[in-house]
Write a protein that holds these residues in place. Structure first.
Motif, PDB file in Angstrom:
ATOM      1  N   LEU B 218       0.851  -1.185   0.000  1.00 27.64           N
ATOM      2  CA  LEU B 218       0.000   0.000   0.000  1.00 27.64           C
ATOM      3  C   LEU B 218       0.887   1.235   0.000  1.00 27.64           C
ATOM      4  CD1 LEU B 218      -2.720  -1.038   2.597  1.00 27.64           C
ATOM      5  CD2 LEU B 218      -3.004  -0.773   0.144  1.00 27.64           C
ATOM      6  N   THR B 219       0.275   2.396   0.178  1.00 27.56           N
ATOM      7  CA  THR B 219       1.092   3.618   0.174  1.00 27.56           C
ATOM      8  C   THR B 219       2.046   3.645   1.363  1.00 27.56           C
ATOM      9  OG1 THR B 219      -0.750   4.723   1.268  1.00 27.56           O
ATOM     10  CG2 THR B 219      -0.502   5.102  -1.096  1.00 27.56           C
ATOM     11  N   ASN B 220       1.612   3.069   2.485  1.00 23.25           N
ATOM     12  CA  ASN B 220       2.590   2.899   3.564  1.00 23.25           C
ATOM     13  C   ASN B 220       2.321   1.559   4.240  1.00 23.25           C
ATOM     14  OD1 ASN B 220       0.374   3.208   5.210  1.00 23.25           O
ATOM     15  ND2 ASN B 220       0.988   5.174   6.048  1.00 23.25           N
ATOM     16  N   SER B 221       3.278   1.081   4.957  1.00 23.97           N
ATOM     17  CA  SER B 221       3.190  -0.283   5.468  1.00 23.97           C
ATOM     18  C   SER B 221       2.705  -0.325   6.901  1.00 23.97           C
ATOM     19  CB  SER B 221       4.562  -0.958   5.351  1.00 23.97           C
ATOM     20  OG  SER B 221       5.529  -0.126   5.961  1.00 23.97           O
ATOM     21  N   GLU B 222       2.030   0.741   7.312  1.00 20.68           N
ATOM     22  CA  GLU B 222       1.582   0.836   8.700  1.00 20.68           C
ATOM     23  C   GLU B 222       0.682  -0.335   9.075  1.00 20.68           C
ATOM     24  OE1 GLU B 222       2.339   3.229  10.900  1.00 20.68           O
ATOM     25  OE2 GLU B 222       1.082   2.325  12.436  1.00 20.68           O
ATOM     26  N   LEU B 223      -0.251  -0.653   8.169  1.00 18.34           N
ATOM     27  CA  LEU B 223      -1.229  -1.696   8.465  1.00 18.34           C
ATOM     28  C   LEU B 223      -0.538  -3.037   8.659  1.00 18.34           C
ATOM     29  CD1 LEU B 223      -4.277  -1.833   8.733  1.00 18.34           C
ATOM     30  CD2 LEU B 223      -4.417  -2.455   6.332  1.00 18.34           C
ATOM     31  N   ALA B 224       0.406  -3.348   7.760  1.00 19.05           N
ATOM     32  CA  ALA B 224       1.124  -4.619   7.872  1.00 19.05           C
ATOM     33  C   ALA B 224       1.926  -4.666   9.168  1.00 19.05           C
ATOM     34  CB  ALA B 224       2.023  -4.799   6.663  1.00 19.05           C
ATOM     35  N   GLU B 225       2.500  -3.521   9.523  1.00 20.86           N
ATOM     36  CA  GLU B 225       3.314  -3.478  10.745  1.00 20.86           C
ATOM     37  C   GLU B 225       2.490  -3.824  11.965  1.00 20.86           C
ATOM     38  OE1 GLU B 225       6.580  -3.094  10.904  1.00 20.86           O
ATOM     39  OE2 GLU B 225       6.485  -3.059   8.709  1.00 20.86           O
ATOM     40  N   ARG B 226       1.243  -3.313  11.984  1.00 19.90           N
ATOM     41  CA  ARG B 226       0.405  -3.566  13.154  1.00 19.90           C
ATOM     42  C   ARG B 226       0.165  -5.053  13.338  1.00 19.90           C
ATOM     43  NH1 ARG B 226      -2.088   1.149  15.830  1.00 19.90           N
ATOM     44  NH2 ARG B 226      -1.095   2.892  14.761  1.00 19.90           N
ATOM     45  N   ILE B 227       0.006  -5.745  12.222  1.00 23.76           N
ATOM     46  CA  ILE B 227      -0.266  -7.176  12.313  1.00 23.76           C
ATOM     47  C   ILE B 227       1.000  -7.929  12.696  1.00 23.76           C
ATOM     48  CG2 ILE B 227      -1.037  -9.186  11.014  1.00 23.76           C
ATOM     49  CD1 ILE B 227      -2.785  -7.376   9.376  1.00 23.76           C
ATOM     50  N   LYS B 228       2.125  -7.458  12.168  1.00 20.72           N
ATOM     51  CA  LYS B 228       3.379  -8.179  12.417  1.00 20.72           C
ATOM     52  C   LYS B 228       3.730  -8.204  13.893  1.00 20.72           C
ATOM     53  CE  LYS B 228       5.630  -7.559   7.970  1.00 20.72           C
ATOM     54  NZ  LYS B 228       6.498  -6.693   7.211  1.00 20.72           N
ATOM     55  N   SER B 229       3.158  -7.252  14.658  1.00 17.63           N
ATOM     56  CA  SER B 229       3.506  -7.235  16.079  1.00 17.63           C
ATOM     57  C   SER B 229       2.889  -8.417  16.833  1.00 17.63           C
ATOM     58  CB  SER B 229       3.062  -5.906  16.697  1.00 17.63           C
ATOM     59  OG  SER B 229       1.670  -5.746  16.541  1.00 17.63           O
ATOM     60  N   TYR B 230       2.003  -9.164  16.193  1.00 15.00           N
ATOM     61  CA  TYR B 230       1.430 -10.355  16.840  1.00 15.00           C
ATOM     62  C   TYR B 230       2.036 -11.594  16.198  1.00 15.00           C
ATOM     63  CZ  TYR B 230      -1.858  -6.950  18.626  1.00 15.00           C
ATOM     64  OH  TYR B 230      -2.408  -5.858  19.241  1.00 15.00           O
ATOM     65  N   SER B 231       3.013 -12.165  16.862  1.00 14.00           N
ATOM     66  CA  SER B 231       3.799 -13.223  16.226  1.00 14.00           C
ATOM     67  C   SER B 231       2.966 -14.484  15.995  1.00 14.00           C
ATOM     68  CB  SER B 231       5.030 -13.553  17.070  1.00 14.00           C
ATOM     69  OG  SER B 231       4.602 -13.909  18.383  1.00 14.00           O
ATOM     70  N   ASN B 232       1.996 -14.757  16.896  1.00 14.32           N
ATOM     71  CA  ASN B 232       1.256 -16.006  16.682  1.00 14.32           C
ATOM     72  C   ASN B 232       0.357 -15.903  15.446  1.00 14.32           C
ATOM     73  OD1 ASN B 232      -0.612 -14.285  17.846  1.00 14.32           O
ATOM     74  ND2 ASN B 232      -1.531 -15.858  19.156  1.00 14.32           N
ATOM     75  N   LEU B 233      -0.071 -14.673  15.129  1.00 14.00           N
ATOM     76  CA  LEU B 233      -0.863 -14.523  13.905  1.00 14.00           C
ATOM     77  C   LEU B 233       0.019 -14.746  12.683  1.00 14.00           C
ATOM     78  CD1 LEU B 233      -3.154 -11.448  14.721  1.00 14.00           C
ATOM     79  CD2 LEU B 233      -3.742 -13.857  14.753  1.00 14.00           C
ATOM     80  N   LEU B 234       1.268 -14.259  12.768  1.00 11.92           N
ATOM     81  CA  LEU B 234       2.184 -14.448  11.633  1.00 11.92           C
ATOM     82  C   LEU B 234       2.422 -15.935  11.385  1.00 11.92           C
ATOM     83  CD1 LEU B 234       5.006 -11.780  12.022  1.00 11.92           C
ATOM     84  CD2 LEU B 234       3.187 -11.862  10.340  1.00 11.92           C
ATOM     85  N   SER B 235       2.699 -16.678  12.467  1.00 17.24           N
ATOM     86  CA  SER B 235       2.976 -18.100  12.260  1.00 17.24           C
ATOM     87  C   SER B 235       1.712 -18.831  11.823  1.00 17.24           C
ATOM     88  CB  SER B 235       3.570 -18.715  13.530  1.00 17.24           C
ATOM     89  OG  SER B 235       2.737 -18.430  14.634  1.00 17.24           O
TER      90      SER B 235
END
Lengths: 469, 250
Positions: B218-235
């Protein structure tokens, strides 16, 4: 309607004080009473002045073309004939409600002894007129509300707003019409419109929003039309049960096309011709002036009529068309041809012939259709020249075919495909002419050559419309 | 549903979505991926076809929709019902309490994540001008492209206003997304799937949205960053991708 008065010409020895004529009676000089005619014809006259009284917003330069011929008249009969023609020309501009012609001897100092003054007394149409009418299209009817501003800027321009609500279509549009001063048949039309149509035979709903610019002009014996049209088309399914092939056509597209049409019409009437013929050729090229749709479309219409013994007429007609997509996009269901119905091949349901999918007819890219008709007056001739004249009995044979092009095969294969599996039908019926606008038909049809997938209407079929095969 | 329950799942089932390269937007891609994940989890083969007019072909106007036999069904909810009528279901093993919980979390994802995606796409001027409008209108020529893009933007903004999101700022939306992710992360915990061993439609839905957000630029990666802070969601996302999409290149 109008009246042409010839006041007494004092310089002439005449037998009666006054001559009064109805303009419509002047067909040829021979209708004048004999003794007076000799006297009048031998008299040379000069038209000195032509006035037009009653002009409001109409600009004079527009009218000088229409009345110019009157000056060339050399004798009284010519003056009457020319003024009558000029009156017709003024009326066809569509800006006057009434036109009367008054021919008088010249008055004033510079009056010649055989000089004449011709005055056209006109009544202009109101600035804005409203109308409500019903219209008959091909197997559909509609109510039309119109608002017209005739003669907007004084040179026979016309601005029309129309709203139409019909059985198959709802539309509204604004159009502006401008003729060339002096050459009314050369005119230009600009329009903007929105049309919503429902086509149950295809389970399709179509909304068109478009603008068009059209130029008409006569060329030798033909009437030519050049048109550019830009349309935003929105297609959708009419019902949840529409076939997937129709569902795939849903969505928006933009069509920007240039088209040309040529018409030669020598028939005496377009609804029930007795003699003459019609040739209409139309082509449309889309995609080179923008838009998504890209195709070349050709279609033609030929009709020949020949009067036979006992007031009957033999009529033969042939229609055909071809839609060639340009580029690799397939053709849209909104551009393809449809065949069948009481106004084309009788005995088949409306537009229910040819390629189809799950009962929805998708139209075809090439078609031809022909008809042979014999129209005779009603067998028992109820009243000559009366109501019975509007009816005709009608024997017909219709045939035609509709198919899609299969790219990769040559034109030979396509011609062969159109020639095999011909649908045709024959029958007889009664026809009613509604003025010079539309006609109604009630036919008993026997369809033959029915292919699987076609929907037929054998037996009695009713049709109303303006353009019949 | 209708009497089509008796027909087995055909080989030629198709899923329709907008053009993948040039046209599809974040929210549609997420919804489509959710349905694809669900069908893969059920073991039902489906072919993905891209059409420029997929949105207008859909009976409800929403992406994606599937064409199975001669039935056309759109959106995850109805598709889940449709497959259940054919005898395939992922949530049969749940009891009533769990099923209610699953529905509640699915509502949460739809009301929060999906709405946030729509907001960011159409109500944020920068994203709308740089990404959403050009992509949405790419199959059409001028001036239709502009007309359709602005019409869609106006429609989404109107809907945002109707549900009360019109006045939110971008920061508030990011906060809402964070809170939603926190709720999901807490529910997931250390389990492989939301309801322990077996994936359900909730897993498919969450995967669809989170994975798309993580992999869309997207224009900035803020949204992705918010999700990345939850490691169990990433895995969680990685696990589903590897298990069900190992042949898919993202």
């Amino acid at each position: 309607m109008g009246t042409v008065h010839a006041r007494s010409l004092d310089a002439l020895p005449m037998q009666g004080p006054e001559l009064g004529f109805q303009a419509d009676d002047i067909e040829a000089p021979e209708t004048e009473p004999e003794p007076k005619q000799e006297v009048l014809e031998n008299r040379d006259v000069v038209v000195q002045r032509v006035h037009i009284d009653g002009l409001g917003r109409t600009k004079e330069d527009l009218l000088t073309y229409e009345i110019a011929e009157v000056f060339r008249a050399k004798n009284l009969i010519d003056v009457m004939k020319m003024s009558h023609e000029a009156r017709q020309k003024l009326l066809r501009l569509g800006i006057f409600r009434k036109v009367e012609v008054v021919i008088d001897t010249s008055q004033g100092e510079d009056a010649l002894p055989n000089g004449l003054d011709v005055t056209f007394e006109v009544t202009e149409l109101r600035r804005m007129t409203g109308s409500y009418s019903t219209m008959v299209g091909n197997n559909e009817g509609s109510m039309v509300l119109g608002l017209k501003l005739p003669n907007v800027f004084g040179r026979a321009e016309k601005l029309t707003f129309q709203f139409s609500y019909g059985t198959k279509e709802t539309s509204y549009g604004l159009s502006f019409f401008k003729p060339q001063p002096g050459h009314f048949e050369r005119n230009i039309s600009l329009g903007v419109y929105k049309v919503t149509g429902q086509f149950p035979w295809s389970s399709l709903r179509e909304t068109d929003r478009g603008i068009s610019a059209e130029l008409n002009f006569p060329l030798w014996k033909t009437n030519q039309t050049l048109k550019w049209e830009g349309v935003w088309r929105e297609l959708g399914c009419l019902a949840r049960t529409a076939s997937f092939a129709v569902r795939e056509e849903s969505g928006h597209s933009l069509k920007s096309s240039l088209s040309h049409a040529m018409v030669i019409d020598t028939r005496n009437s377009s609804i029930l011709p007795r003699k003459g013929g019609l040739l209409k050729i139309h082509q449309e090229l889309a995609g080179y002036t923008g838009g998504d749709a890209s195709f070349l479309k050709e279609d033609f219409e030929i009709q020949l009529n020949k009067p036979l013994f006992w007031d009957s007429v033999l009529s033969a007609s042939l229609w055909g068309g071809l839609l060639l997509p340009i580029g690799d996009k397939p053709t849209s269901i909104a551009d393809r041809f449809y065949l069948g119905g009481p106004t084309s091949i009788r005995g088949f349901s409306m537009y229910s012939m040819g390629p189809q999918s799950e009962g929805d007819y998708l139209g075809g890219e090439a078609y031809w259709a022909g008809g042979l008709h014999l129209y005779t007056p009603l067998p028992f001739r109820p009243s000559m020249g009366g109501f019975g004249d509007l009816f005709r009995t009608h024997f017909f044979v219709n045939a035609g075919n509709l198919c899609n092009l299969n790219y990769g095969e040559g034109p030979q294969a396509h011609l062969k495909k159109l020639a095999e599996c011909i649908r045709w039908s024959y029958g007889l019926g009664i026809m009613l002419r509604l003025g010079n606008i539309a006609r109604l038909e009630l036919n008993y049809c026997i369809p033959m050559g029915v292919q699987s997938g076609d929907r037929i209407c054998d037996g009695v079929q009713f049709g109303a419309g303006i353009r019949f095969l | 549903m209708l009497l089509t329950a008796a027909e087995p799942w055909p080989e030629n089932a198709t899923l329709y979505q907008p053009l993948t390269e040039d046209q599809i937007l974040l929210s549609d891609c997420a919804s489509s991926l959710a349905v694809q994940a669900y069908l893969r989890m059920c073991g039902l083969p489906v072919q993905v076809v891209s059409r420029a007019n997929a949105e207008y072909m859909s009976p409800s106007g929403k992406i994606p929709f599937i064409h199975v036999g001669n039935q056309v069904v759109s959106e995850l909810g109805p598709i889940v019902q449709f497959t259940k009528a054919k005898g395939h279901s992922l949530s049969d093993g749940l009891d009533d309490v769990q099923r209610a919980e699953m529905k509640a979390y699915m509502e949460l994802v739809n009301n929060m994540l999906l709405t946030a995606e729509l907001y960011i796409q159409w109500c944020d001027d920068a994203t709308a001008a740089e990404i959403s409008r050009p992509r949405y209108s790419s199959p059409y020529s001028w001036p239709l492209s502009n007309i359709l893009a602005y019409q869609k933007q106006w429609e989404v903004r109107r809907k945002m206003n109707a549900i009360g999101w019109g006045g939110k700022t971008l920061e508030q939306v990011y906060e809402d997304v964070s809170q939603c992710c926190q709720a999901l992360s807490q529910r997931l915990g250390t389990q492989p799937y939301f309801f322990n061993k077996q994936p359900t439609e909730l897993d498919a839905l969450v995967f669809g949205h989170l994975f798309t957000i993580l992999t869309t630029r997207l224009t900035n990666s803020e949204l992705a960053e918010r999700i990345k802070s939850y490691s169990n969601l990433l895995s969680f996302c990685k696990r589903i991708e590897q298990t069900y999409f190992e042949d898919k290149s993202s």
